[in-house]
Design a protein around this motif. Structure first.
Motif, PDB file in Angstrom:
ATOM      1  N   ALA A 102       2.865  71.704  22.794  1.00 52.65           N
ATOM      2  CA  ALA A 102       2.399  70.592  23.638  1.00 52.65           C
ATOM      3  C   ALA A 102       2.788  70.821  25.099  1.00 52.65           C
ATOM      4  O   ALA A 102       3.922  71.225  25.382  1.00 52.65           O
ATOM      5  N   PRO A 103       1.895  70.572  26.025  1.00 52.47           N
ATOM      6  CA  PRO A 103       2.277  70.632  27.437  1.00 52.47           C
ATOM      7  C   PRO A 103       3.415  69.655  27.715  1.00 52.47           C
ATOM      8  O   PRO A 103       3.344  68.475  27.336  1.00 52.47           O
ATOM      9  N   VAL A 104       4.451  70.136  28.350  1.00 50.39           N
ATOM     10  CA  VAL A 104       5.617  69.293  28.606  1.00 50.39           C
ATOM     11  C   VAL A 104       5.233  68.035  29.371  1.00 50.39           C
ATOM     12  O   VAL A 104       5.702  66.936  29.062  1.00 50.39           O
ATOM     13  N   GLU A 105       4.358  68.184  30.348  1.00 54.30           N
ATOM     14  CA  GLU A 105       3.987  67.027  31.166  1.00 54.30           C
ATOM     15  C   GLU A 105       3.299  65.952  30.331  1.00 54.30           C
ATOM     16  O   GLU A 105       3.568  64.753  30.501  1.00 54.30           O
ATOM     17  N   ASP A 106       2.436  66.368  29.408  1.00 52.94           N
ATOM     18  CA  ASP A 106       1.734  65.394  28.573  1.00 52.94           C
ATOM     19  C   ASP A 106       2.707  64.635  27.678  1.00 52.94           C
ATOM     20  O   ASP A 106       2.649  63.408  27.562  1.00 52.94           O
ATOM     21  N   ALA A 107       3.584  65.387  27.019  1.00 55.15           N
ATOM     22  CA  ALA A 107       4.551  64.741  26.127  1.00 55.15           C
ATOM     23  C   ALA A 107       5.514  63.869  26.918  1.00 55.15           C
ATOM     24  O   ALA A 107       5.904  62.777  26.475  1.00 55.15           O
ATOM     25  N   ALA A 108       5.900  64.328  28.099  1.00 58.09           N
ATOM     26  CA  ALA A 108       6.822  63.548  28.928  1.00 58.09           C
ATOM     27  C   ALA A 108       6.190  62.235  29.375  1.00 58.09           C
ATOM     28  O   ALA A 108       6.874  61.210  29.471  1.00 58.09           O
TER      29      ALA A 108
END
Length: 264
Positions: free
Chosen positions: A101-107
């Motif tokens: 998962a893209p870190v930014e999306d999950a964050a």
């Protein structure tokens, strides 16, 4: 009253590393929110453990809610990612896995919860995820970024005190009924835990050890009565799980905090 959000990779992680601080915070009148990245789809269970037609993730979600009740959590949320398994497995690189998962999306997903809860404190994991599991490393990355996005003022990285474990290993091995072969051998695993010199917070959770044991038992699909965790005699269990360890950037050197919600 303050709000503690504790973020974990899989069902059962919450009780092992943060069960004490969760119950402590709840009993002290604070709000406790548990967020889990995955539903633990790739755990292992003995043949015949699950009911006909039951999926492992269904059992693990139910176990998480049971554990959360024991630990005093007021809200439980899953971010909806799939358990990534270990490095080198097909699951690790599968679409939808937490690791990919893209870190930014999950964050952003976690930050939305932090904002909605007006979180005062967030716990995630250290930069190696405690012992190198991909999902745990991702919890660190996502948690730290989510706190930035939401402006959460205190972030604690849950870790294991490597020096404490090594000091106690011989004593545990000599405990009545303990088989040294069942104990984690970390001497040749430099990525297991963090040295005591970089840890900044140590919370004594011995008053809540009975809750930690009960929460572990709630995760029967992963933590059996014969497991290392539950087979420990009381004294050894207290040594292994009676203190929960954290790193907070900007604190230290050395352990300077003994309560994650002090002053809140």
């Amino acid at each position: 009253m303050a709000t503690l959000v504790t973020f974990h990779a899989h069902p059962d992680d919450e009780c092992i590393g943060c069960g004490g601080i969760m119950r402590k915070a709840s009993e002290e009148g604070h709000r406790v929110v548990l967020v889990v990245a995955t539903r633990g789809e790739h755990g292992e269970v003995p043949d015949g453990f699950l009911a006909d037609g039951e999926q492992l993730w269904q059992r693990r979600v139910a176990e998480t809610h049971a554990s959360a009740e024991v630990l005093g959590a007021h809200r439980v949320e899953f971010l909806g990612y799939t358990d990534s398994g270990m490095v080198g497995t097909e699951a690790n690189d599968a679409p939808g896995s937490f690791w990919t998962a893209p870190v930014e999306d999950a964050a952003q997903k976690l930050a939305a919860i932090l904002r909605a809860e007006s979180a005062d404190v967030l716990t995630c994991y250290d930069d190696n995820g405690g012992y190198g599991h991909p999902d745990h490393i991702q919890v660190h990355r996502v948690g730290m970024r989510a706190a930035e996005l939401a402006g959460t003022p205190r972030v604690y990285q849950n870790t294991m005190n490597r020096d404490h474990i090594l000091r106690g290993r011989q004593a545990l091995a000599e405990s009545p009924g303990m088989d040294p072969e069942t104990m984690p051998d970390i001497e040749n695993e430099p990525g297991f835990g963090k040295p005591e010199s970089v840890i900044t917070a140590a919370v004594d959770v011995t008053p809540w050890l009975k809750h930690k044991r009960r929460a572990m038992r709630a995760h029967a699909s992963q933590i059996s009565e014969q497991s290392f965790f539950l087979a420990l005699p009381d004294e050894a269990f207290a040594f292994a799980f009676g203190t929960e360890w954290f790193i907070r950037e900007g604190q230290g050197p050395g352990i300077t905090e003994t309560d994650l919600l002090a002053g809140l």
